[in-house]
Design a protein around this motif. Sequence first.
Motif, PDB file in Angstrom:
ATOM      1  N   GLN A   1       0.841  -1.187   0.000  1.00 61.54           N
ATOM      2  CA  GLN A   1       0.000   0.000   0.000  1.00 61.54           C
ATOM      3  C   GLN A   1       0.879   1.241   0.000  1.00 61.54           C
ATOM      4  OE1 GLN A   1      -3.283   0.052  -0.229  1.00 61.54           O
ATOM      5  NE2 GLN A   1      -3.449   2.283  -0.148  1.00 61.54           N
ATOM      6  N   VAL A   2       0.641   2.123  -0.969  1.00 63.12           N
ATOM      7  CA  VAL A   2       1.389   3.364  -1.041  1.00 63.12           C
ATOM      8  C   VAL A   2       0.868   4.329   0.010  1.00 63.12           C
ATOM      9  CG1 VAL A   2       1.960   5.338  -2.481  1.00 63.12           C
ATOM     10  CG2 VAL A   2       1.848   3.053  -3.484  1.00 63.12           C
ATOM     11  N   GLN A   3       1.748   4.882   0.767  1.00 67.42           N
ATOM     12  CA  GLN A   3       1.385   5.860   1.790  1.00 67.42           C
ATOM     13  C   GLN A   3       2.299   7.058   1.627  1.00 67.42           C
ATOM     14  OE1 GLN A   3       1.884   3.352   5.275  1.00 67.42           O
ATOM     15  NE2 GLN A   3      -0.316   2.993   5.385  1.00 67.42           N
ATOM     16  N   LEU A   4       1.761   8.116   1.064  1.00 67.86           N
ATOM     17  CA  LEU A   4       2.548   9.299   0.759  1.00 67.86           C
ATOM     18  C   LEU A   4       2.455  10.323   1.877  1.00 67.86           C
ATOM     19  CD1 LEU A   4       1.485   9.720  -2.971  1.00 67.86           C
ATOM     20  CD2 LEU A   4       3.506   8.554  -2.074  1.00 67.86           C
ATOM     21  N   VAL A   5       3.596  10.874   2.234  1.00 71.87           N
ATOM     22  CA  VAL A   5       3.641  11.880   3.285  1.00 71.87           C
ATOM     23  C   VAL A   5       4.448  13.067   2.777  1.00 71.87           C
ATOM     24  CG1 VAL A   5       4.327  12.421   5.631  1.00 71.87           C
ATOM     25  CG2 VAL A   5       3.484  10.122   5.078  1.00 71.87           C
ATOM     26  N   GLU A   6       3.792  14.221   2.709  1.00 70.05           N
ATOM     27  CA  GLU A   6       4.469  15.446   2.287  1.00 70.05           C
ATOM     28  C   GLU A   6       5.007  16.210   3.487  1.00 70.05           C
ATOM     29  OE1 GLU A   6       0.672  15.214  -0.387  1.00 70.05           O
ATOM     30  OE2 GLU A   6       1.205  14.904   1.711  1.00 70.05           O
ATOM     31  N   SER A   7       6.037  16.968   3.250  1.00 76.09           N
ATOM     32  CA  SER A   7       6.586  17.857   4.265  1.00 76.09           C
ATOM     33  C   SER A   7       7.280  19.019   3.573  1.00 76.09           C
ATOM     34  CB  SER A   7       7.580  17.105   5.158  1.00 76.09           C
ATOM     35  OG  SER A   7       8.680  16.633   4.391  1.00 76.09           O
ATOM     36  N   GLY A   8       7.615  20.030   4.360  1.00 76.32           N
ATOM     37  CA  GLY A   8       8.370  21.151   3.822  1.00 76.32           C
ATOM     38  C   GLY A   8       7.565  22.403   3.588  1.00 76.32           C
ATOM     39  N   GLY A   9       6.253  22.327   3.777  1.00 76.24           N
ATOM     40  CA  GLY A   9       5.447  23.521   3.607  1.00 76.24           C
ATOM     41  C   GLY A   9       5.659  24.496   4.747  1.00 76.24           C
ATOM     42  N   GLY A  10       5.094  25.675   4.597  1.00 76.64           N
ATOM     43  CA  GLY A  10       5.223  26.679   5.640  1.00 76.64           C
ATOM     44  C   GLY A  10       4.908  28.058   5.138  1.00 76.64           C
ATOM     45  N   LEU A  11       5.300  29.032   5.920  1.00 75.83           N
ATOM     46  CA  LEU A  11       5.078  30.444   5.591  1.00 75.83           C
ATOM     47  C   LEU A  11       6.385  31.048   5.100  1.00 75.83           C
ATOM     48  CD1 LEU A  11       3.373  33.059   5.679  1.00 75.83           C
ATOM     49  CD2 LEU A  11       4.095  33.310   8.069  1.00 75.83           C
ATOM     50  N   VAL A  12       6.310  31.718   3.967  1.00 80.34           N
ATOM     51  CA  VAL A  12       7.502  32.326   3.393  1.00 80.34           C
ATOM     52  C   VAL A  12       7.108  33.657   2.762  1.00 80.34           C
ATOM     53  CG1 VAL A  12       7.204  31.157   1.168  1.00 80.34           C
ATOM     54  CG2 VAL A  12       9.499  31.884   1.893  1.00 80.34           C
ATOM     55  N   GLN A  13       8.039  34.572   2.733  1.00 82.86           N
ATOM     56  CA  GLN A  13       7.780  35.861   2.094  1.00 82.86           C
ATOM     57  C   GLN A  13       7.906  35.738   0.581  1.00 82.86           C
ATOM     58  OE1 GLN A  13      10.451  38.721   3.921  1.00 82.86           O
ATOM     59  NE2 GLN A  13       8.862  39.315   5.388  1.00 82.86           N
ATOM     60  N   ALA A  14       7.223  36.616  -0.108  1.00 82.87           N
ATOM     61  CA  ALA A  14       7.317  36.641  -1.568  1.00 82.87           C
ATOM     62  C   ALA A  14       8.783  36.770  -1.991  1.00 82.87           C
ATOM     63  CB  ALA A  14       6.499  37.796  -2.133  1.00 82.87           C
ATOM     64  N   GLY A  15       9.146  35.998  -2.988  1.00 85.28           N
ATOM     65  CA  GLY A  15      10.525  35.967  -3.449  1.00 85.28           C
ATOM     66  C   GLY A  15      11.355  34.872  -2.810  1.00 85.28           C
ATOM     67  N   GLY A  16      10.824  34.277  -1.763  1.00 83.80           N
ATOM     68  CA  GLY A  16      11.542  33.229  -1.064  1.00 83.80           C
ATOM     69  C   GLY A  16      11.398  31.872  -1.723  1.00 83.80           C
ATOM     70  N   SER A  17      11.959  30.869  -1.065  1.00 92.90           N
ATOM     71  CA  SER A  17      11.974  29.508  -1.598  1.00 92.90           C
ATOM     72  C   SER A  17      11.512  28.511  -0.547  1.00 92.90           C
ATOM     73  CB  SER A  17      13.395  29.121  -2.047  1.00 92.90           C
ATOM     74  OG  SER A  17      13.852  29.962  -3.078  1.00 92.90           O
ATOM     75  N   LEU A  18      10.962  27.436  -1.035  1.00 92.68           N
ATOM     76  CA  LEU A  18      10.626  26.285  -0.194  1.00 92.68           C
ATOM     77  C   LEU A  18      10.940  25.026  -0.972  1.00 92.68           C
ATOM     78  CD1 LEU A  18       7.145  27.154   1.406  1.00 92.68           C
ATOM     79  CD2 LEU A  18       9.322  26.916   2.624  1.00 92.68           C
ATOM     80  N   ARG A  19      11.256  23.982  -0.239  1.00 94.21           N
ATOM     81  CA  ARG A  19      11.482  22.677  -0.849  1.00 94.21           C
ATOM     82  C   ARG A  19      10.526  21.680  -0.212  1.00 94.21           C
ATOM     83  NH1 ARG A  19      15.424  20.146  -3.838  1.00 94.21           N
ATOM     84  NH2 ARG A  19      15.724  17.905  -3.485  1.00 94.21           N
ATOM     85  N   LEU A  20       9.603  21.198  -1.007  1.00 88.30           N
ATOM     86  CA  LEU A  20       8.651  20.196  -0.532  1.00 88.30           C
ATOM     87  C   LEU A  20       9.219  18.802  -0.792  1.00 88.30           C
ATOM     88  CD1 LEU A  20       5.284  21.664  -1.885  1.00 88.30           C
ATOM     89  CD2 LEU A  20       6.528  22.230   0.224  1.00 88.30           C
ATOM     90  N   SER A  21       8.950  17.918   0.119  1.00 84.39           N
ATOM     91  CA  SER A  21       9.385  16.534  -0.037  1.00 84.39           C
ATOM     92  C   SER A  21       8.196  15.599   0.115  1.00 84.39           C
ATOM     93  CB  SER A  21      10.446  16.176   1.013  1.00 84.39           C
ATOM     94  OG  SER A  21      11.622  16.899   0.793  1.00 84.39           O
ATOM     95  N   CYS A  22       8.282  14.477  -0.552  1.00 79.38           N
ATOM     96  CA  CYS A  22       7.253  13.450  -0.481  1.00 79.38           C
ATOM     97  C   CYS A  22       7.951  12.103  -0.329  1.00 79.38           C
ATOM     98  CB  CYS A  22       6.402  13.478  -1.744  1.00 79.38           C
ATOM     99  SG  CYS A  22       5.159  12.169  -1.866  1.00 79.38           S
ATOM    100  N   VAL A  23       7.574  11.388   0.701  1.00 80.95           N
ATOM    101  CA  VAL A  23       8.153  10.061   0.917  1.00 80.95           C
ATOM    102  C   VAL A  23       7.027   9.047   0.995  1.00 80.95           C
ATOM    103  CG1 VAL A  23      10.168  10.979   2.094  1.00 80.95           C
ATOM    104  CG2 VAL A  23       8.164  10.298   3.411  1.00 80.95           C
ATOM    105  N   ASP A  24       7.347   7.816   0.676  1.00 85.34           N
ATOM    106  CA  ASP A  24       6.392   6.732   0.760  1.00 85.34           C
ATOM    107  C   ASP A  24       6.765   5.863   1.954  1.00 85.34           C
ATOM    108  OD1 ASP A  24       5.593   3.826  -1.320  1.00 85.34           O
ATOM    109  OD2 ASP A  24       4.643   4.647   0.476  1.00 85.34           O
ATOM    110  N   SER A  25       5.943   5.920   2.964  1.00 80.01           N
ATOM    111  CA  SER A  25       6.260   5.155   4.166  1.00 80.01           C
ATOM    112  C   SER A  25       5.885   3.690   4.027  1.00 80.01           C
ATOM    113  CB  SER A  25       5.533   5.758   5.369  1.00 80.01           C
ATOM    114  OG  SER A  25       4.138   5.724   5.169  1.00 80.01           O
ATOM    115  N   GLY A  26       5.145   3.366   2.945  1.00 80.92           N
ATOM    116  CA  GLY A  26       4.679   2.001   2.789  1.00 80.92           C
ATOM    117  C   GLY A  26       5.569   1.113   1.936  1.00 80.92           C
ATOM    118  N   ARG A  27       6.018   1.637   0.825  1.00 75.12           N
ATOM    119  CA  ARG A  27       6.837   0.844  -0.075  1.00 75.12           C
ATOM    120  C   ARG A  27       7.587   1.765  -0.999  1.00 75.12           C
ATOM    121  NH1 ARG A  27       3.080  -2.529  -3.975  1.00 75.12           N
ATOM    122  NH2 ARG A  27       4.972  -2.501  -5.224  1.00 75.12           N
ATOM    123  N   THR A  28       8.390   1.204  -1.881  1.00 72.06           N
ATOM    124  CA  THR A  28       9.223   1.997  -2.759  1.00 72.06           C
ATOM    125  C   THR A  28       8.403   2.771  -3.783  1.00 72.06           C
ATOM    126  OG1 THR A  28      11.042   1.905  -4.313  1.00 72.06           O
ATOM    127  CG2 THR A  28       9.514   0.053  -4.339  1.00 72.06           C
TER     128      THR A  28
END
Length: 128
Positions: A1-28
């Motif tokens: 069973q695929v189980q996707l978990v995102e992270s990396g969101g948040g509050l940032v000012q205009a012009g800034g950067s964020l890096r979102l990540s997604c991992v599968d806790s269930g399988r490859t």
Amino acid sequence: QVQLVESGGGLVQAGGSLRLSCVDSGRTLSDYAMGWFRQTPGKEREFVAAISRSGSSKSSADSAKGRFLISRDNTKNTVALQMNSLEPENTAVYYCAAKFSLFFSSSVYVTDREYGHWGQGTQVTVSS
């Protein structure tokens, strides 16, 4: 069973950067093509970027070109979305999605109905 978990969101000012990540806790994730979508209240889910199972093919929405970059590391079972030069209009909940693509290693998918597995989403808020 695929189980996707995102992270990396948040509050940032205009012009800034964020890096979102997604991992599968269930399988490859190496058997899956992956995509990022976003949604704001009252609007339909919107395509942001996609990457093939092998990582050889990518696609991104016109609004993301030149600013957002999707990547994957199958050895670490992760998919990332690097977002640069963020704008208030990018504020949304961002979702990671997976489509089983064992026999189509170079295919990318840009519509949400093609994906069978979704994460819970991560909020991105860009202040002006």
